[in-house]
Design an enzyme around this catalytic site. Structure first.
Site, short mmCIF file in Angstrom:
data_model
loop_
_atom_site.label_atom_id
_atom_site.label_comp_id
_atom_site.label_asym_id
_atom_site.label_seq_id
_atom_site.Cartn_x
_atom_site.Cartn_y
_atom_site.Cartn_z
N LEU A 222 -2.23 -4.23 8.67
CA LEU A 222 -3.43 -5.06 8.74
C LEU A 222 -4.67 -4.18 8.92
O LEU A 222 -4.96 -3.71 10.02
CB LEU A 222 -3.31 -6.06 9.89
CG LEU A 222 -4.43 -7.09 9.97
CD1 LEU A 222 -4.41 -8.02 8.77
CD2 LEU A 222 -4.31 -7.89 11.26
N GLY A 223 -5.38 -3.96 7.82
CA GLY A 223 -6.46 -2.98 7.80
C GLY A 223 -7.52 -3.18 8.87
O GLY A 223 -7.99 -2.22 9.49
N ARG B 242 -14.00 -7.50 0.18
CA ARG B 242 -13.35 -7.07 1.43
C ARG B 242 -12.79 -5.65 1.25
O ARG B 242 -12.16 -5.33 0.26
CB ARG B 242 -12.22 -8.02 1.77
CG ARG B 242 -11.42 -7.66 3.04
CD ARG B 242 -10.19 -6.84 2.72
NE ARG B 242 -9.32 -6.65 3.88
CZ ARG B 242 -8.27 -5.85 3.90
NH1 ARG B 242 -7.94 -5.17 2.84
NH2 ARG B 242 -7.53 -5.72 4.98
N THR C 132 0.81 -1.22 0.00
CA THR C 132 0.00 0.00 0.00
C THR C 132 0.84 1.27 0.00
O THR C 132 1.93 1.29 0.56
CB THR C 132 -0.86 -0.01 1.28
OG1 THR C 132 -1.74 -1.08 1.18
CG2 THR C 132 -1.62 1.26 1.48
N1 ASP Z 1 -4.04 -1.53 5.06
C1 ASP Z 1 -4.23 -2.18 3.81
C2 ASP Z 1 -5.43 -3.05 3.87
O1 ASP Z 1 -5.62 -3.73 4.87
C3 ASP Z 1 -3.07 -3.00 3.41
C4 ASP Z 1 -1.77 -2.37 3.74
O2 ASP Z 1 -1.68 -1.22 4.01
O3 ASP Z 1 -0.79 -3.07 3.75
O4 ASP Z 1 -6.15 -3.10 2.91
#
Ligand code: ASP
Length: 314
Positions: free
Chosen positions: A220-221, A196, A169
């Site tokens: 981890l979103g 999701r 990301t």
């Molecule tokens: N936070 C993002 C998500 O969970 C993924 C990430 O930032 O690595 O979609």
């Protein structure tokens, strides 16, 4: 005083090609500053979306169905306006679609087919976001899962664990003459269930901007959403904490309550900044008052162990 900080996501490679694109992104933000703080954040993120090296736009990880579904958002701290898209497909620059949501609709979040329809109505052409490499990773993971074996891939990057860090990301925070903006974009997590949505388009979870500060998170979103981490960083700064202290405290809180991997970048209205992470790597580029800070590295929070399994199994 101006600050532009961009990140390429947790577990992302810090090899020179990645750092080069991150720096180009921060400088693209700088070039756009004359058009405003929000435009600067958008332009910086577009550079990262356009690079196949990062998990955003072209190069995003695939979901369980082998499709790219992306989330993106922008927030203007000056006005408090927010714009986002979730589970959007077939557009090159979801962050720009999020900007159009903010600027041209009375809504804050468009999802799925509605977001795609809106993008087309604003002139965003159909675009392939699936790289051959990501398709190959997906095929391998699905075939391993079919044989009952663990996929052995990184949840965020879609890459085999043994190859180390790869891509993730992206996000940007801007502080310019006391005005703040945040922008973020992601393909989410590899082999996620279709539909999701992570924290990237969730205000207060993965992104926040106010007249005090701009915050963008990665990791981890689900954990960032449930702990409202981006808003927590803003609250700490409201209570007088330095952005660096706020970022570190938020990471410690997240790791403690959720044992979740992540990273945070933040800039405040006084032109101060902070960054913290708890994974192997977290590449960040920083431009202060028009100059690239060549030796900048974010602060790693030590002594933390992930509760995530080695690799997701579809
Ligand atoms: N936070 C993002 C998500 O969970 C993924 C990430 O930032 O690595 O979609």
């Amino acid at each position: 005083m101006s600050v532009i900080m961009v990140h390429g996501g947790v577990e992302t490679s810090t090899a020179p090609p990645y750092i080069k694109v991150l720096r180009e992104s921060a400088l693209a933000g700088l070039n756009a500053l004359s058009s405003g703080h929000l435009k600067a954040a958008e332009e910086a993120v577009r550079v990262l979306e356009n690079s196949p090296l990062f998990n955003a736009g072209y190069g995003s990880v695939l979901n369980l169905d082998g499709q790219v579904e992306m989330d993106a958002s922008v927030m203007d701290g000056e006005t408090g306006r927010f714009g986002a898209v979730a589970a959007v497909r077939d557009v090159s620059n979801p962050v720009s679609v999020a900007c159009r949501v903010l600027e041209e609709t009375p809504h804050v979040l468009l999802a799925g087919d509605g977001a795609i329809k809106f993008a087309r109505s604003r002139g965003f052409p159909p675009a392939n976001c699936v790289t051959p490499e990501m398709m190959e990773m997906w095929r391998k993971a699905v075939s391993l899962a079919g044989r009952g074996e663990a996929a052995g891939v990184n949840l965020f990057t879609g890459m085999p664990e043994e190859r180390g860090q790869a891509c993730d990301t992206v996000g940007c925070v801007v502080s310019h003459r006391g005005r703040l903006a945040a922008a973020s974009s992601t393909g989410g997590s590899f082999l996620k269930l279709p539909g999701r949505v992570g924290d990237t388009p969730v205000i207060g979870g993965g992104i926040f901007a106010s007249r005090r500060c701009a915050v963008v998170c990665t990791g981890l979103g689900e954990a960032f959403i449930e702990t409202l981490t981006a808003k927590y960083v803003d609250s700490l700064i409201a209570h007088g904490r330095h952005p660096q202290e706020a970022a570190e405290k938020a990471m410690v809180r997240l790791a403690g309550s959720r044992r979740a991997p992540g990273g945070i970048i933040v800039a405040d209205s006084r032109g101060r900044w902070g960054s913290a992470y708890n994974t192997r790597t977290f590449p960040v580029a920083l431009v202060v008052d028009g100059k690239l800070v060549e030796d900048f590295t974010p602060r790693k929070i030590q002594g933390w162990k992930s509760s995530l399994p080695k690799g997701p199994t579809p």
